[in-house]
Design an enzyme around this catalytic site. Structure first.
Site, PDB file in Angstrom:
ATOM      1  N   HIS A 180       7.865 -95.465  68.251  1.00  0.00           N
ATOM      2  CA  HIS A 180       7.226 -95.983  69.468  1.00  0.00           C
ATOM      3  C   HIS A 180       5.878 -96.588  69.078  1.00  0.00           C
ATOM      4  O   HIS A 180       5.024 -95.871  68.523  1.00  0.00           O
ATOM      5  CB  HIS A 180       7.017 -94.863  70.486  1.00  0.00           C
ATOM      6  CG  HIS A 180       8.294 -94.184  70.910  1.00  0.00           C
ATOM      7  ND1 HIS A 180       8.930 -93.255  70.126  1.00  0.00           N
ATOM      8  CD2 HIS A 180       9.048 -94.327  72.022  1.00  0.00           C
ATOM      9  CE1 HIS A 180      10.031 -92.839  70.748  1.00  0.00           C
ATOM     10  NE2 HIS A 180      10.135 -93.469  71.897  1.00  0.00           N
ATOM     11  N   ASP A 195       9.907 -98.640  70.463  1.00  0.00           N
ATOM     12  CA  ASP A 195      10.154 -98.649  71.902  1.00  0.00           C
ATOM     13  C   ASP A 195       8.856 -98.598  72.713  1.00  0.00           C
ATOM     14  O   ASP A 195       7.822 -98.144  72.233  1.00  0.00           O
ATOM     15  CB  ASP A 195      10.977 -97.416  72.304  1.00  0.00           C
ATOM     16  CG  ASP A 195      12.415 -97.487  71.836  1.00  0.00           C
ATOM     17  OD1 ASP A 195      12.752 -98.380  71.045  1.00  0.00           O
ATOM     18  OD2 ASP A 195      13.195 -96.617  72.270  1.00  0.00           O
TER      19      ASP A 195
HETATM   20 NI    NI Z   1      11.323 -95.435  75.888  1.00  0.00          NI
END
Ligand code: NI
Length: 238
Positions: A201, A59
């Site tokens: 991430h 992400d």
């Molecule tokens: Ni996010």
């Protein structure tokens, strides 16, 4: 960068899903199961029918340094992943966005500016999604078919407004909190099951360092790394 996590909501959703043991569940009606259609009001945490498959998801990118490094690692490991991109970052780094797609990876919509949708009205949510779709399409020629909500901020109202699969996860590496490649890789290896969706991430160097050992551990257990849409097809990997 630190994202505020809504732990109470995570625990609440986990409790809801623990009781039904299904891939998707509605909050305002009967449970619905579908491999590839009718995800309205539905959220996806894991696709158990996709035996032998695991989907890594990243992400908050694209990141100008870390995303290209990650793409090299994925290519070297003969693996693909799914990237939930933020629209204003796509606009800034369209060439990296194009490289993600060119590598056979999937791109999903993670809002325009990492907004909490629970704080927005219907028009603003629609704009967040459509502007990000447009930026991704401009960079890659294709609009994303899946969405992930920033901050895990969801509600029945928000889900009802999104006419696409909303992708959650069943393995949370907490890589934004614990900057340890060893810890991140261990969480992936220990937590992933058939059809798992792993949350990471690609904006932290420690996450990038964890990816190769994580992939190698999953391969050693016989898993194939696939995109989220491949998972959603429900087809086994082995
Ligand atoms: Ni996010």
């Amino acid at each position: 960068m630190r994202w505020i996590k809504t732990a109470v909501i995570v625990l609440g959703l986990t409790a809801i899903l623990a009781g039904c043991g299904t891939t998707t569940a509605t909050l305002d009606g009967p449970t619905r199961i579908s491999a590839s259609t009718e995800y309205h009001h539905g959220e996806v945490r894991r696709v158990p029918s996709a035996t032998g498959c695991v989907a890594l998801t990243f992400d908050d990118g694209p990141h100008p340094i870390f995303t290209p490094l990650l793409l090299d690692i994925l290519a070297e490991e003969d693996a693909v992943a799914t990237f939930f991109l933020v629209g204003d970052r796509v606009q800034r780094w369209p060439e990296i966005t194009a490289a993600i797609a060119a590598g056979g990876n999937e791109i999903g919509n993670h809002s325009w500016n990492h907004a909490a949708f629970t704080s927005l009205g219907a028009d603003d949510i629609a704009t967040q999604l459509s502007s990000t779709d447009a930026a991704i399409a401009a960079a890659t020629g294709r609009e994303p078919s899946i969405v992930r909500l920033p901050y895990d901020a969801w509600s029945a109202r928000v889900l009802a407004l999104i006419e696409r699969p909303v992708i959650f996860w069943d393995v949370d590496t907490l890589d934004w909190r614990y900057h340890s490649p060893t810890r991140i890789a261990s969480v992936v290896a220990a937590g992933a099951r058939s059809g798992s969706i792993v949350l990471m991430h690609d904006i932290h160097s420690t996450t990038i360092s964890a990816v190769r050992p994580a992939i190698q551990a999953l391969k050693a257990e016989g898993y194939e790394l696939v995109t989220v849409s491949r998972l959603l097809s429900g087809q086994p990997c082995n």
